[in-house]
Enzyme design. Structure first.
Site, PDB file in Angstrom:
ATOM      1  N   SER A 102      78.165  12.876 -81.111  1.00  0.00           N
ATOM      2  CA  SER A 102      78.381  13.795 -82.240  1.00  0.00           C
ATOM      3  C   SER A 102      78.762  15.199 -81.768  1.00  0.00           C
ATOM      4  O   SER A 102      79.342  15.968 -82.535  1.00  0.00           O
ATOM      5  CB  SER A 102      77.135  13.850 -83.115  1.00  0.00           C
ATOM      6  OG  SER A 102      76.901  12.568 -83.666  1.00  0.00           O
ATOM      7  N   CYS A 130      76.198  12.683 -64.811  1.00  0.00           N
ATOM      8  CA  CYS A 130      75.153  11.748 -64.401  1.00  0.00           C
ATOM      9  C   CYS A 130      75.138  11.563 -62.883  1.00  0.00           C
ATOM     10  O   CYS A 130      74.154  11.081 -62.334  1.00  0.00           O
ATOM     11  CB  CYS A 130      75.362  10.414 -65.087  1.00  0.00           C
ATOM     12  SG  CYS A 130      77.018   9.779 -64.823  1.00  0.00           S
ATOM     13  N   GLU A 132      66.369  14.785 -64.745  1.00  0.00           N
ATOM     14  CA  GLU A 132      67.746  15.257 -64.641  1.00  0.00           C
ATOM     15  C   GLU A 132      67.825  16.649 -65.265  1.00  0.00           C
ATOM     16  O   GLU A 132      67.527  16.796 -66.451  1.00  0.00           O
ATOM     17  CB  GLU A 132      68.597  14.333 -65.519  1.00  0.00           C
ATOM     18  CG  GLU A 132      69.634  13.544 -64.849  1.00  0.00           C
ATOM     19  CD  GLU A 132      70.431  12.694 -65.852  1.00  0.00           C
ATOM     20  OE1 GLU A 132      69.917  12.271 -66.905  1.00  0.00           O
ATOM     21  OE2 GLU A 132      71.587  12.440 -65.540  1.00  0.00           O
ATOM     22  N   GLU A 185      75.168   2.272 -68.840  1.00  0.00           N
ATOM     23  CA  GLU A 185      75.346   3.314 -67.809  1.00  0.00           C
ATOM     24  C   GLU A 185      74.416   4.449 -68.212  1.00  0.00           C
ATOM     25  O   GLU A 185      74.707   5.191 -69.141  1.00  0.00           O
ATOM     26  CB  GLU A 185      76.798   3.797 -67.796  1.00  0.00           C
ATOM     27  CG  GLU A 185      77.805   2.737 -67.382  1.00  0.00           C
ATOM     28  CD  GLU A 185      77.808   2.494 -65.892  1.00  0.00           C
ATOM     29  OE1 GLU A 185      77.345   3.356 -65.127  1.00  0.00           O
ATOM     30  OE2 GLU A 185      78.261   1.417 -65.476  1.00  0.00           O
ATOM     31  N   ASN A 237      79.444  14.171 -72.296  1.00  0.00           N
ATOM     32  CA  ASN A 237      79.770  14.927 -71.084  1.00  0.00           C
ATOM     33  C   ASN A 237      81.157  14.630 -70.519  1.00  0.00           C
ATOM     34  O   ASN A 237      81.727  15.479 -69.835  1.00  0.00           O
ATOM     35  CB  ASN A 237      78.668  14.807 -70.034  1.00  0.00           C
ATOM     36  CG  ASN A 237      78.436  13.406 -69.572  1.00  0.00           C
ATOM     37  OD1 ASN A 237      78.918  12.455 -70.190  1.00  0.00           O
ATOM     38  ND2 ASN A 237      77.687  13.247 -68.498  1.00  0.00           N
ATOM     39  N   GLY A 239      74.812   6.792 -71.689  1.00  0.00           N
ATOM     40  CA  GLY A 239      73.998   7.878 -72.216  1.00  0.00           C
ATOM     41  C   GLY A 239      72.653   7.906 -71.527  1.00  0.00           C
ATOM     42  O   GLY A 239      72.526   7.501 -70.365  1.00  0.00           O
ATOM     43  N   LYS A 263      81.772   4.436 -81.078  1.00  0.00           N
ATOM     44  CA  LYS A 263      81.046   5.598 -81.597  1.00  0.00           C
ATOM     45  C   LYS A 263      81.004   6.686 -80.526  1.00  0.00           C
ATOM     46  O   LYS A 263      80.347   6.532 -79.504  1.00  0.00           O
ATOM     47  CB  LYS A 263      79.609   5.218 -81.974  1.00  0.00           C
ATOM     48  CG  LYS A 263      78.888   6.382 -82.632  1.00  0.00           C
ATOM     49  CD  LYS A 263      77.446   6.469 -82.203  1.00  0.00           C
ATOM     50  CE  LYS A 263      76.803   7.769 -82.629  1.00  0.00           C
ATOM     51  NZ  LYS A 263      77.422   8.969 -82.030  1.00  0.00           N
ATOM     52  N   PRO A 264      81.679   7.822 -80.774  1.00  0.00           N
ATOM     53  CA  PRO A 264      81.601   8.937 -79.815  1.00  0.00           C
ATOM     54  C   PRO A 264      80.319   9.724 -80.031  1.00  0.00           C
ATOM     55  O   PRO A 264      79.649   9.575 -81.059  1.00  0.00           O
ATOM     56  CB  PRO A 264      82.813   9.783 -80.178  1.00  0.00           C
ATOM     57  CG  PRO A 264      82.974   9.580 -81.659  1.00  0.00           C
ATOM     58  CD  PRO A 264      82.521   8.159 -81.941  1.00  0.00           C
TER      59      PRO A 264
END
Ligand code: NAP
Ligand code: MG
Length: 483
Positions: free
Chosen positions: A182, A289, A387, A255, A156, A233, A179-180
């Site tokens: 995907s 978030c 959420e 987080e 995000n 995440g 690691k970003p």
């Protein structure tokens, strides 16, 4: 397919070299605005992730400790590179995420702000001696780098979330394996291009791995050479990481998800509250978030506040983030879109009233969800419990302060919340009663590099930003000297 001087390679980056998967595997990246496939990037296996960890270990041992001046220079170099290429980074971010271009560029500025802030405050990590001399010793406290850290980020904020972690890790002198998500690896590859070409970072100080989250996550959880993971995440994956690192007693910074209450008392400036809610709620299309997820409005002003929202929502433009004048882009993917539609339909099925927005049954050809306001929301509804991560404003009414504080806290999450009231004493009482790491009073603003940000309860462990964020990546080491 995307073309960019910052995307000459679509590979991982390990030990100072671009690295593809040994078997040549790739995965596809799509533009959510058009559905077009824009890139195929390297999908790495466990062996490549282990190489990245080994490269981090070599960088850690190369010089210990890295002098503060060296670490400050890395931060300044990355800040300068982000600022110089904000337009191209913003374009790449917009193409893979879908958020409006102006927002994407502002996210690059936000990211640069973390490197800048830590370059100015890195002195907080210098060793210091205690004024007291207990046990006839002089005592020095050092802040040692934790070691090689794993940094895992969500889609995000493709540049904002890594900036928070990487700035603090580098300030501490920790090499990282990154690691970003995907959904959005391209902005990260672009950042690595800048770091490779424009900075003096030693080989192995920053490493990029992409591919299956379960494979990469397992190597990072199992490796004894990685004493810390910093993850942003979902709470679900955060819980999994706690389980998977328990045997090693690994240090975790987490987080996680939120379920932000936005509370409007009858004495609030309703226009300011409505403007702030719109800015807070619809940033990133509601996929943040910290965005308001439950709006509690005092019953005396519910109707007038709802009318103000409907009027503002009616002026918003939904479309491709690259187009001029767009306020809200597409949702990130089909699952994200379907969740919003399910939440709206569920609220209407359980007696909620559509104040603004379309009939959810009429949508679904693409990933664009128009901004929607529903009133009469109750705790039984999915949009109250979960959420939504999309452009839905669910409103409930309340009568008393006690009642609304209890309702605000009626969630496992504790990340961000917002209170609008003209009464300063009430604001102080309510803020103290709300178990959230961030309480906006007459503002819908989210985090900033200068202040600590993070969650209570199931929203996480630790803080990012502020001087507090620097200390996440160090181990204090105490040296009493006798004689
Ligand atoms: P997610 O599914 O938890 O994914 C986040 C990252 O974790 C991605 O890189 C993902 O990789 C990776 N991942 C997934 N499973 C993993 C595993 N078993 N081991 C290691 N890594 C794993 O979250 P998301 O859906 O992308 O992001 C939305 C969530 O993030 C929301 O709940 C939101 O509230 C939260 N969030 C929190 C903050 C905060 O500051 N507290 C900020 C932003 C977002 P893949 O992409 O490859 O699956
Ligand atoms: Mg995901």
């Amino acid at each position: 397919m995307i073309e960019s001087p910052l995307l000459k390679q679509l590979s991982g980056y390990v030990g100072g070299q671009w690295l593809d998967a040994a078997d040549g595997a790739t995965f596809d990246v799509y533009n959510p605005a058009t559905g077009e496939r824009i890139a195929a990037v390297a999908s790495m296996a466990a062996a490549e992730v282990e190489q990245a960890v080994a490269a981090g270990c070599r960088a850690l041992k190369l010089m210990q400790p890295y002098p503060v001046e060296t670490r400050r220079r890395w931060l300044e170099e990355i800040r300068d590179a982000l600022q110089a290429d904000r337009d191209e980074l913003g374009r790449i971010l917009c193409l893979e995420h879908g958020k409006p271009l102006a927002e994407a560029k502002a996210e690059v500025d936000y990211a640069a702000g973390f490197f800048d802030y830590y370059s100015l405050h890195i002195g907080a990590l210098e060793p210091h001696s205690l004024a007291e001399k207990p046990r006839n010793c002089s005592w020095t406290v050092h802040y040692r780098p934790v070691g090689v850290v794993g940094l895992i980020t969500p889609w995000n904020f493709p540049i904002g979330m890594i900036a928070k972690k990487l700035s603090a890790a580098l300030a501490a002198g920790c090499p990282s394996v990154i690691k970003p998500a995907s959904e959005t690896p391209l902005t990260m590859i672009a950042l690595f291009t800048l770091m490779a070409e424009r900075t003096s970072l030693p080989d192995g100080m920053v490493n990029l791995v992409m591919g299956k989250a379960s494979v990469i996550g397992q190597v990072l959880c199992d490796s004894a050479e990685v004493p810390m993971l910093s993850f942003t995440g979902s709470t679900e994956v955060g819980r999994q990481l706690i389980h998977d690192t328990a045997d090693q007693v690994k240090k975790l910074a987490l987080e996680l998800g939120g379920n932000a209450p936005f509370i409007v008392f009858a004495d609030a400036d309703l226009d300011a509250a409505a403007d702030n809610l719109i800015a807070n709620k619809f940033r990133g299309g509601g996929q943040t978030c910290v965005c308001a997820n439950r709006i509690f409005v005092h019953e005396d002003v519910l109707a007038s506040f709802g009318a103000k929202l409907a009027e503002r929502v009616g002026r918003m433009t939904v479309g491709d983030g690259l187009s001029e004048g767009v306020d809200i882009g597409p949702l990130i993917n089909r699952a994200g879109f379907d969740k919003v539609r399910r939440h709206v339909q569920d609220a209407l099925d359980q007696g909620g009233t559509l104040v603004a927005g379309p009939d959810p049954g009429s949508l679904g050809g693409d990933l664009y969800y128009p901004p929607t306001v529903v009133s009469g929301v109750t705790p039984e509804m999915a949009c109250y419990r979960e959420e939504t991560f999309g452009p839905l404003v669910p409103m409930a009414s309340f009568r008393t302060e006690e009642e609304v504080v209890a309702a605000g806290n009626d969630t496992e999450f504790g990340l961000a919340c917002y209170v609008f009231t003209a009464d300063a004493e009430r604001a102080q009482r309510v803020a103290a009663g709300l178990r959230f790491g961030h309480v906006g009073w007459n503002t819908g603003t989210g985090p900033t590099p200068e202040a600590p940000f993070g969650g209570m309860k199931a929203s996480g462990i630790g803080r990012e930003g502020g001087v507090e964020g620097l200390f996440e990546f160090v181990e204090p080491q105490t040296v009493p000297r006798g004689g």
